[in-house]
Scaffold this active site. Structure first.
Site, PDB file in Angstrom:
ATOM      1  N   HIS A 144      22.668 -18.508 -17.730  1.00 34.43           N
ATOM      2  CA  HIS A 144      22.000 -19.045 -18.930  1.00 34.43           C
ATOM      3  C   HIS A 144      21.495 -20.451 -18.666  1.00 34.43           C
ATOM      4  CE1 HIS A 144      26.347 -19.772 -19.087  1.00 34.43           C
ATOM      5  NE2 HIS A 144      26.048 -20.947 -19.601  1.00 34.43           N
ATOM      6  N   HIS A 148      20.642 -23.984 -20.377  1.00 32.81           N
ATOM      7  CA  HIS A 148      20.865 -24.815 -21.562  1.00 32.81           C
ATOM      8  C   HIS A 148      19.614 -25.644 -21.832  1.00 32.81           C
ATOM      9  CE1 HIS A 148      25.407 -24.613 -21.778  1.00 32.81           C
ATOM     10  NE2 HIS A 148      25.246 -24.269 -20.508  1.00 32.81           N
TER      11      HIS A 148
HETATM   12  P1  5GP Z   1      28.513 -22.786 -19.497  1.00 29.33           P
HETATM   13  O1  5GP Z   1      29.641 -23.772 -19.454  1.00 29.33           O
HETATM   14  O2  5GP Z   1      28.940 -21.417 -19.017  1.00 29.33           O
HETATM   15  O3  5GP Z   1      27.265 -23.300 -18.832  1.00 29.33           O
HETATM   16  O4  5GP Z   1      28.133 -22.684 -21.027  1.00 29.33           O
HETATM   17  C1  5GP Z   1      28.516 -21.642 -21.858  1.00 29.33           C
HETATM   18  C2  5GP Z   1      28.053 -22.033 -23.250  1.00 29.33           C
HETATM   19  O5  5GP Z   1      28.113 -20.882 -24.071  1.00 29.33           O
HETATM   20  C3  5GP Z   1      28.914 -23.122 -23.895  1.00 29.33           C
HETATM   21  O6  5GP Z   1      28.112 -24.250 -24.199  1.00 29.33           O
HETATM   22  C4  5GP Z   1      29.460 -22.435 -25.149  1.00 29.33           C
HETATM   23  O7  5GP Z   1      29.511 -23.296 -26.275  1.00 29.33           O
HETATM   24  C5  5GP Z   1      28.511 -21.285 -25.353  1.00 29.33           C
HETATM   25  N1  5GP Z   1      29.123 -20.110 -25.960  1.00 29.33           N
HETATM   26  C6  5GP Z   1      30.262 -19.488 -25.564  1.00 29.33           C
HETATM   27  N2  5GP Z   1      30.510 -18.414 -26.324  1.00 29.33           N
HETATM   28  C7  5GP Z   1      29.487 -18.340 -27.219  1.00 29.33           C
HETATM   29  C8  5GP Z   1      29.194 -17.432 -28.290  1.00 29.33           C
HETATM   30  O8  5GP Z   1      29.903 -16.471 -28.561  1.00 29.33           O
HETATM   31  N3  5GP Z   1      28.057 -17.661 -28.994  1.00 29.33           N
HETATM   32  C9  5GP Z   1      27.241 -18.710 -28.720  1.00 29.33           C
HETATM   33  N4  5GP Z   1      26.150 -18.856 -29.484  1.00 29.33           N
HETATM   34  N5  5GP Z   1      27.480 -19.597 -27.725  1.00 29.33           N
HETATM   35  C10 5GP Z   1      28.600 -19.414 -26.991  1.00 29.33           C
END
Ligand code: 5GP
Ligand code: ZN
Length: 145
Positions: free
Chosen positions: A99, A101
């Site tokens: 993903h 951001h």
């Molecule tokens: P990572 O640390 O993997 O780059 O970011 C994962 C992101 O996904 C985090 O910023 C977290 O807040 C978001 N996230 C995790 N679970 C969910 C969810 O169920 N719904 C949404 N909308 N965001 C999520």
């Protein structure tokens, strides 16, 4: 993938605040934002790493991420935005569905990347570039794929 939270959002099994969708990508609000309006752009196909996402989808993610950044500036009054992608646990990836951001930023939003700046010892910069260039030439040549 059945146990992937983002695949479940794509399938509509878990609710999400969607802001954009097309044939290749979906974008929705991050549930725990750095600033309000923080968006995640994901490929509709499950990929753990950004490196396996097909070129058209990866390009779409970047393009839509930038367009969302512009919309955040125009409509939500932000000054700027960061695009951020964590690939792998050591890089901070928590959800194992790749993903991008889109983090809206304000001049005085109080958020800072903890970005250190090392210095290369003698010879290390050239050696590092050569090693990496050799690996890339073997892996992808000049095809861009
Ligand atoms: P990572 O640390 O993997 O780059 O970011 C994962 C992101 O996904 C985090 O910023 C977290 O807040 C978001 N996230 C995790 N679970 C969910 C969810 O169920 N719904 C949404 N909308 N965001 C999520
Ligand atoms: Zn997934």
């Amino acid at each position: 993938m059945d146990n992937c939270i983002f695949c479940r959002i794509i399938k509509g099994e878990i609710p999400a605040a969607k802001v954009y969708e097309d044939d290749l990508v979906l974008a929705f609000l991050d549930i725990a934002p750095i600033n309000y309006g923080h968006v995640l752009v994901i490929p509709k196909e499950h990929h753990e790493s950004s490196s396996t996402i097909p070129e058209a989808t990866a390009g779409r993610m970047f393009r839509i991420g930038s367009r969302i950044g512009i919309a955040l500036k125009r409509k939500l009054d932000y000054d700027a935005f960061n695009l951020h992608l964590a690939d792998g646990t050591a890089a901070g990836q928590v959800v194992m569905h790749a993903h991008l951001h889109v983090v809206p930023r304000g001049v005085e939003d109080g958020f800072h990347w903890n970005w250190r700046q090392l210095q290369y010892p003698d010879g290390k910069l050239a050696e590092t570039a050569a090693t990496l260039a050799e690996r890339l030439a073997a892996d992808i040549g000049q095809s861009g794929k």
